[in-house]
Design an enzyme around this catalytic site. Structure first.
Site, PDB file in Angstrom:
ATOM      1  N   ARG A  40     -10.862 -19.293  15.375  1.00  7.87           N
ATOM      2  CA  ARG A  40      -9.900 -18.262  14.806  1.00  7.87           C
ATOM      3  C   ARG A  40      -9.534 -18.576  13.254  1.00  7.87           C
ATOM      4  O   ARG A  40      -9.331 -18.003  12.273  1.00  7.87           O
ATOM      5  CB  ARG A  40      -8.786 -18.046  15.643  1.00  7.87           C
ATOM      6  CG  ARG A  40      -7.978 -16.845  15.317  1.00  7.87           C
ATOM      7  CD  ARG A  40      -7.050 -16.325  16.454  1.00  7.87           C
ATOM      8  NE  ARG A  40      -6.104 -17.325  16.473  1.00  7.87           N
ATOM      9  CZ  ARG A  40      -5.519 -17.882  17.724  1.00  7.87           C
ATOM     10  NH1 ARG A  40      -5.848 -17.311  18.712  1.00  7.87           N
ATOM     11  NH2 ARG A  40      -4.611 -18.629  17.538  1.00  7.87           N
ATOM     12  N   TYR A  42      -1.447   1.202  -4.510  1.00  4.89           N
ATOM     13  CA  TYR A  42      -2.315   1.530  -3.599  1.00  4.89           C
ATOM     14  C   TYR A  42      -1.676   2.187  -2.495  1.00  4.89           C
ATOM     15  O   TYR A  42      -0.819   1.831  -1.744  1.00  4.89           O
ATOM     16  CB  TYR A  42      -3.175   0.246  -3.001  1.00  4.89           C
ATOM     17  CG  TYR A  42      -4.345   0.570  -1.863  1.00  4.89           C
ATOM     18  CD1 TYR A  42      -5.347   1.285  -2.259  1.00  4.89           C
ATOM     19  CD2 TYR A  42      -4.046   0.073  -0.478  1.00  4.89           C
ATOM     20  CE1 TYR A  42      -6.082   1.497  -1.180  1.00  4.89           C
ATOM     21  CE2 TYR A  42      -4.820   0.353   0.491  1.00  4.89           C
ATOM     22  CZ  TYR A  42      -6.092   1.227  -0.026  1.00  4.89           C
ATOM     23  OH  TYR A  42      -6.870   1.350   1.084  1.00  4.89           O
ATOM     24  N   ASP A  62      -1.155  -7.047  -6.389  1.00  4.13           N
ATOM     25  CA  ASP A  62      -2.549  -6.540  -5.820  1.00  4.13           C
ATOM     26  C   ASP A  62      -3.457  -6.770  -7.073  1.00  4.13           C
ATOM     27  O   ASP A  62      -3.476  -5.986  -8.282  1.00  4.13           O
ATOM     28  CB  ASP A  62      -2.460  -5.124  -5.262  1.00  4.13           C
ATOM     29  CG  ASP A  62      -3.780  -4.732  -4.829  1.00  4.13           C
ATOM     30  OD1 ASP A  62      -4.889  -5.132  -5.247  1.00  4.13           O
ATOM     31  OD2 ASP A  62      -3.932  -3.975  -3.805  1.00  4.13           O
ATOM     32  N   LYS A 118     -14.020  -4.683  -2.187  1.00  3.38           N
ATOM     33  CA  LYS A 118     -14.513  -4.200  -3.395  1.00  3.38           C
ATOM     34  C   LYS A 118     -15.504  -5.055  -4.303  1.00  3.38           C
ATOM     35  O   LYS A 118     -16.821  -5.018  -3.886  1.00  3.38           O
ATOM     36  CB  LYS A 118     -13.157  -3.757  -4.076  1.00  3.38           C
ATOM     37  CG  LYS A 118     -12.266  -3.076  -3.381  1.00  3.38           C
ATOM     38  CD  LYS A 118     -12.581  -1.566  -3.429  1.00  3.38           C
ATOM     39  CE  LYS A 118     -11.653  -0.645  -2.325  1.00  3.38           C
ATOM     40  NZ  LYS A 118     -10.261  -0.645  -2.719  1.00  3.38           N
TER      41      LYS A 118
HETATM   42  C1  PLP Z   1      -9.232  -0.585  -1.615  1.00  4.37           C
HETATM   43  C2  PLP Z   1      -7.791  -1.343  -2.057  1.00  4.37           C
HETATM   44  C3  PLP Z   1      -7.223  -2.004  -0.960  1.00  4.37           C
HETATM   45  C4  PLP Z   1      -7.458  -2.138   0.364  1.00  4.37           C
HETATM   46  O1  PLP Z   1      -8.592  -2.762   0.758  1.00  4.37           O
HETATM   47  P1  PLP Z   1      -9.399  -2.518   2.176  1.00  4.37           P
HETATM   48  O2  PLP Z   1     -10.078  -3.501   2.191  1.00  4.37           O
HETATM   49  O3  PLP Z   1     -10.161  -0.971   2.187  1.00  4.37           O
HETATM   50  O4  PLP Z   1      -8.273  -2.457   3.354  1.00  4.37           O
HETATM   51  C5  PLP Z   1      -6.027  -2.694  -1.411  1.00  4.37           C
HETATM   52  N1  PLP Z   1      -5.485  -2.496  -2.521  1.00  4.37           N
HETATM   53  C6  PLP Z   1      -6.196  -1.749  -3.670  1.00  4.37           C
HETATM   54  C7  PLP Z   1      -5.967  -1.813  -5.284  1.00  4.37           C
HETATM   55  C8  PLP Z   1      -7.558  -1.120  -3.335  1.00  4.37           C
HETATM   56  O5  PLP Z   1      -8.446  -0.547  -4.132  1.00  4.37           O
END
Ligand code: PLP
Length: 396
Positions: free
Chosen positions: A63, A116, A187, A212
């Site tokens: 884990r 987000y 973020d 992303k």
């Molecule tokens: C897509 C995204 C997230 C979340 O990511 P996931 O892997 O889809 O949960 C968080 N913050 C931003 C700015 C995003 O574009």
């Protein structure tokens, strides 16, 4: 501010590479899948447990992740300029980890109004149930002095923001948070570590959806939390353990592989997006505004030039005299842009931005429909021709 980081872009390419074994080695770290870890002796097991308890990222159980995970953590550490990195099964899991690790019943958090969407939709209800209260601030309206309470423990921001790419003055926000003794988390999905380094600009924690651009091929769900603050790292690690946020070794491998080509992909996304953004600005009969911080007339352009190393493939634009139905017909008329949400892959995407999301933020008060594009690695001339034909079919 942190000291300039020497050769970090080069170190990102080699971080986590395996070392020689019998004089030769594959370039890439192997995919090490494990649940059980086998120990040579009881004493070895005890020693490894002790090292783990002391905070070393050694593994005594699957884990915690194995060699593939350690290599990915090292590479993300180079990207973010962080000494501690925790992996999570999605970007949203990484965000929730930060909130749950840092906040307790009675605490208060200040969240930027253009973050987000699921932070409001999912994280806020969860934390509210656990006794945490939320306030939202607009980064453009001065720092939220009036909203700070004695129990405010966290400021949470995103730069540039979702959908409209509002760039915030992060060093100023960091000074505000530090002045009040509040932790600042950012973020960093837009910047992917390579374009933006929140920790060097004063943030305590940088979070990203590695789903992303690090993944880069639309086939990975993953998140990461990075910090260089040992006490925050400890809290994050204990909470990460309690939540059992395990990441599969194959997924760790995919993100690591993505990181090796991140610079070349992002440079191309950024060039293509700027071409598309300039084309959109020239379509004055159908477009009222283009959102992209690399455009010289974007309100965030000066801050973007000061704090960022480039731009990515995201471009949004507002449609003149169009209904939401016409905006939907426009994205339906696109042939090369797929319709989809999770950007950062090699391919171009388009979406109508949800009006409810846009109303939550104070950055832009227009009420025209907004289309968000993710400009991929296709030939930009083909993408522009696709946009042109859709404008002609639907909006002229
Ligand atoms: C897509 C995204 C997230 C979340 O990511 P996931 O892997 O889809 O949960 C968080 N913050 C931003 C700015 C995003 O574009």
């Amino acid at each position: 501010m942190a000291a300039p980081r020497d050769q970090w872009r080069t170190r990102v390419l080699h971080a986590g590479s395996p070392s020689f074994d019998n004089g030769a080695v594959p370039v890439n770290v192997p995919v090490v899948r494990a649940s059980t870890v086998r120990f040579a002796s009881h004493a070895d097991r005890e020693a490894l447990h002790e090292r783990r308890e002391a905070g070393e990222p050694v593994s005594t159980y699957g884990r915690h992740g194995m060699a593939t995970h350690r290599a990915l953590e090292a590479a993300i550490g180079e990207l973010e300029g962080a000494s501690h990195v925790l992996l999570a099964p999605s970007g949203l899991a990484a965000i929730s980890l930060v909130f749950v690790a840092l906040l307790s019943p009675g605490d208060h958090v200040l969240v930027q109004d253009s973050v987000y969407g699921p932070v409001r939709e999912r994280v806020e209800p969860l934390l509210t149930r656990l006794g945490v209260s939320f306030d939202y601030f607009s980064a453009g309206a001065g720092w939220p002095e009036a909203l700070v309470r004695p129990e405010t423990r966290l400021v949470y921001a995103e730069s540039p923001s979702s959908f409209l790419y509002e760039v915030i003055d992060l060093p100023a926000l960091a000074a505000f948070a530090r002045g009040h003794g509040i932790a600042l988390a950012v973020d960093n999905t837009w910047g992917a570590g390579l374009l933006y380094q929140p920790l060097a600009l004063g943030a305590d924690i940088s979070v990203q959806a590695t789903t992303k651009y690090l993944g880069g091929h639309s086939d990975l769900m993953q998140g990461a939390v990075a910090t260089s603050n040992p006490s925050l790292a400890r809290r994050l690690r204990d909470t990460h353990d309690a939540l059992g946020l395990a990441v599969g070794a194959d997924d760790a491998y995919l993100a690591l592989r993505g990181i090796r080509t991140l610079a070349v992909r992002l440079a191309q996304h950024g060039r293509h997006a700027l071409e598309v953004a300039r084309f959109l600005q020239s379509e004055r009969s159908v477009v009222t505004r283009v959102f992209h911080p690399a455009l010289p007339d974007d309100p965030g352009h000066a801050l973007w030039r000061r704090d960022f190393n480039g731009a990515n493939g995201l471009v949004s634009f507002a449609l003149r005299h169009a209904s939401t139905e016409q905006a939907a017909a426009f994205v339906d008329a696109l042939r090369l842009f797929g319709m989809g949400a999770s950007w950062g892959g090699f391919e171009s995407l388009a979406l109508v931005a949800p009006p409810s999301r846009l109303r939550e933020q104070r950055y832009w008060r227009g009420n025209e429909p907004v289309v968000r594009l993710h400009v991929g690695l296709e030939d930009p001339a083909d993408l522009i021709a696709d946009l042109e034909q859709a404008f002609q079919r639907v909006l002229s």
